[in-house]
Write a protein that holds these residues in place. Structure first.
Motif, PDB file in Angstrom:
ATOM      1  N   ASN A 136      -5.372   4.791  -4.053  1.00  0.00           N
ATOM      2  CA  ASN A 136      -6.806   4.842  -3.774  1.00  0.00           C
ATOM      3  C   ASN A 136      -7.560   3.626  -4.301  1.00  0.00           C
TER       4      ASN A 136
ATOM      5  N   GLU B  32      -2.194   7.124   9.559  1.00  0.00           N
ATOM      6  CA  GLU B  32      -2.138   6.041   8.573  1.00  0.00           C
ATOM      7  C   GLU B  32      -3.507   5.789   7.967  1.00  0.00           C
ATOM      8  N   ALA B  33      -4.555   5.815   8.827  1.00  0.00           N
ATOM      9  CA  ALA B  33      -5.910   5.584   8.321  1.00  0.00           C
ATOM     10  C   ALA B  33      -6.245   6.645   7.273  1.00  0.00           C
ATOM     11  N   CYS B  34      -5.906   7.887   7.568  1.00  0.00           N
ATOM     12  CA  CYS B  34      -6.188   8.977   6.626  1.00  0.00           C
ATOM     13  C   CYS B  34      -5.414   8.777   5.332  1.00  0.00           C
ATOM     14  N   GLU B  35      -4.158   8.330   5.492  1.00  0.00           N
ATOM     15  CA  GLU B  35      -3.322   8.096   4.318  1.00  0.00           C
ATOM     16  C   GLU B  35      -3.965   7.044   3.411  1.00  0.00           C
ATOM     17  N   THR B  36      -4.468   5.951   4.018  1.00  0.00           N
ATOM     18  CA  THR B  36      -5.042   4.888   3.197  1.00  0.00           C
ATOM     19  C   THR B  36      -6.371   5.305   2.583  1.00  0.00           C
ATOM     20  N   LEU B  37      -7.016   6.326   3.151  1.00  0.00           N
ATOM     21  CA  LEU B  37      -8.280   6.797   2.571  1.00  0.00           C
ATOM     22  C   LEU B  37      -8.036   7.890   1.536  1.00  0.00           C
ATOM     23  N   GLY B  38      -6.773   8.272   1.364  1.00  0.00           N
ATOM     24  CA  GLY B  38      -6.435   9.239   0.329  1.00  0.00           C
ATOM     25  C   GLY B  38      -6.463  10.686   0.776  1.00  0.00           C
ATOM     26  N   LEU B  39      -6.654  10.928   2.070  1.00  0.00           N
ATOM     27  CA  LEU B  39      -6.694  12.315   2.555  1.00  0.00           C
ATOM     28  C   LEU B  39      -5.293  12.930   2.522  1.00  0.00           C
ATOM     29  N   SER B  40      -5.222  14.202   2.188  1.00  0.00           N
ATOM     30  CA  SER B  40      -3.934  14.891   2.190  1.00  0.00           C
ATOM     31  C   SER B  40      -3.528  15.172   3.634  1.00  0.00           C
TER      32      SER B  40
ATOM     33  N   HIS C 263       0.808  -1.220   0.000  1.00  0.00           N
ATOM     34  CA  HIS C 263       0.000   0.000   0.000  1.00  0.00           C
ATOM     35  C   HIS C 263       0.840   1.268   0.000  1.00  0.00           C
TER      36      HIS C 263
END
Lengths: 243, 227
Positions: A78, B129-137, A48
């Motif tokens: 994504n 990390e959670a934000c990163e995996t959801l695509g948040l800047s 990932h």
């Protein structure tokens, strides 16, 4: 769909991954198993991009993932949903807001559109009635199901699970595995780091066994459990199953 | 000592000190608020990837925390008008309250920088990390996920910073601002009874600081609901 080529990862002096190559096809459910410290979580996190591999390449849908091409890299990432051992829900938001946030901020949806998608997935994991609850008022199993729904809301092509049931009380493991099984039945491509041998055997199609940062065995699930080839896999299985 | 207690404790004098107390409170609130904004900027600078921003952030915090607030007030009071005169050639009519608020905001900002930075560091890495995996800047992560949680962690120290500011606002009496301490000195001058006037000032300070601590505890409890 995912191709890992000669990936290396070191943490200081520790060789976490040593020349790992792996290919996962669409619709496959691959279980990464092995002793703790074998590198399975590191491999998942490298796929990932949560960890940057020191060497080697990772391809998604035939295209290499390159962090320097920021926009493309972001789009590639994504396409993967990620579920953590410790859920990592946002405690300052309700269940519904947890699911909505990235849809609105990243996906550019309106609040109404996001809510519709969120409710759809919350229904699928059986938690529609918890929409206005805060994460800290949920059980571990419920938290993890919300986390799965939250990841699905971003409409990923594949899902990565990092020990999704390891932080759960025993009586809550099944409800999470059931959700994952349904997801697999609907054709989702999944890579699952797990200690649940029953899940790996019955739901997964393929087992990748790691030890000391290397892939020791890569075979169809049934074959791996009934007839492991390597001594290390045999040794591992004899320790895992209590007879 | 309390030679003229009944002369000093008149409704007129109490009202006068009350106005001074409101001035102190107002200055403290404004300084706290502006200081928090500076604190967010300072904390972002100290967490920046770029060395130059980190250096600026560190310099700001170290210089402000390493020198007395009184000195900072006096420097601003004397330096700003000279710079203005040097540039424009005109004499600046200085507003001592404005200078006071600016000096106290800059001072409070340095302390808020450290508070906010520690609050941000106190938020679990898994949230990033959670934000990163959801695509948040990283900016979106800060704004929607990390800062709201960090602020909750720093409510108690912010309240105590507020109390400190109310007390420290007495320092701007030295440049001529009439806040609570100065007001009590004026009353003391009038009656040649400083003890009674200072005692009255102490009562006003205590009313403010104790009520703020009390409200702070209530807020803390309310915030703890989602935990």
């Amino acid at each position: 769909m995912i191709k890992v080529e000669h990936v290396e990862k070191n943490f200081g002096k520790l060789h976490a991954l040593n020349d790992v190559s792996l290919e996962v096809n669409k619709g496959e459910i691959v279980s990464l198993i092995g002793p703790s410290g074998s590198g399975k979580s590191t491999l998942l996190r490298c796929i990932h991009g949560l960890e940057k591999a020191d060497a080697g390449k990772i391809y998604i849908n035939g295209e290499v993932m390159d962090p320097s091409d920021e926009k493309k890299y972001r789009q590639q990432r994504n396409q993967m949903g990620f579920v953590f051992q410790h859920f990592n829900l946002f405690p300052n938001m309700t269940v519904l807001e947890n699911c909505n946030l990235a849809q609105i901020q990243v996906g550019g949806k309106t609040k109404e559109e996001a809510e519709k998608t969120s409710m759809e997935y919350l229904k699928r994991v059986g938690l529609a009635e918890k929409r206005d609850a805060y994460p800290n008022n949920l059980s571990g199993g419920q938290k993890q199901r919300v986390a799965i729904a939250r990841a699905l809301c971003m409409d990923p092509e594949m899902m990565l699970f990092d020990e999704p049931t390891s932080a759960l009380d025993p009586e809550m493991i099944k409800e999470v595995l059931e959700v994952m099984k349904d997801l697999g039945n609907q054709g989702m491509t999944m890579i699952v780091v797990t200690h649940e041998m029953g899940f790996a055997r019955k739901v997964g199609n393929r087992v990748v066994f790691l030890d000391h940062g290397e892939i020791v065995e890569d075979s169809p699930s049934e074959e791996f459990f009934s007839n492991p080839q390597s001594d290390r896999a045999k040794d591992f299985l004899s320790k895992v199953f209590y007879e | 000592m309390f030679v003229s207690l009944e002369q000093v404790f008149t409704s007129e004098n109490i009202l006068y000190l009350g106005k001074g107390a409101l001035m102190s409170l107002g200055i403290a609130i404004l300084s706290l608020f502006i200081g928090l904004i500076l604190g967010v900027l300072g904390a972002s600078a100290k967490r920046s990837k770029h060395l130059i921003f980190r250096a600026i952030g560190n310099f700001y915090v170290e210089v402000i925390r390493g020198t007395p607030m009184l000195l900072q007030i006096l420097i601003l009071f004397s330096v700003v008008p000279s710079i203005y005169t040097a540039i424009t050639g005109e004499v600046l009519r200085i507003n001592v309250y404005l200078i006071g608020i600016i000096a106290m905001s800059i001072n409070s900002g340095a302390y808020s920088t450290e508070l906010i930075r520690s609050g941000i560091n106190g938020v679990d890495k898994g949230q990033w990390e959670a934000c990163e995996t959801l695509g948040l800047s990283s900016w979106q992560t800060m704004r929607f996920v990390v800062l709201p949680q960090a602020f909750k962690l720093i409510v108690p120290p912010i309240i105590s910073e507020f109390v400190t500011l109310i007390k420290d606002s007495s320092l701007i009496s030295t440049i001529g601002a009439v806040e609570l301490l100065k007001a009590s000195q004026i009353v003391g001058n009038t009656y040649y009874d400083y003890m009674s006037a200072y005692a009255l000032a102490a009562i006003f300070y205590l009313i403010m600081t104790i009520s703020i601590s009390y409200i702070g505890k209530k807020v803390e409890k309310r915030l703890a609901v989602s935990d």
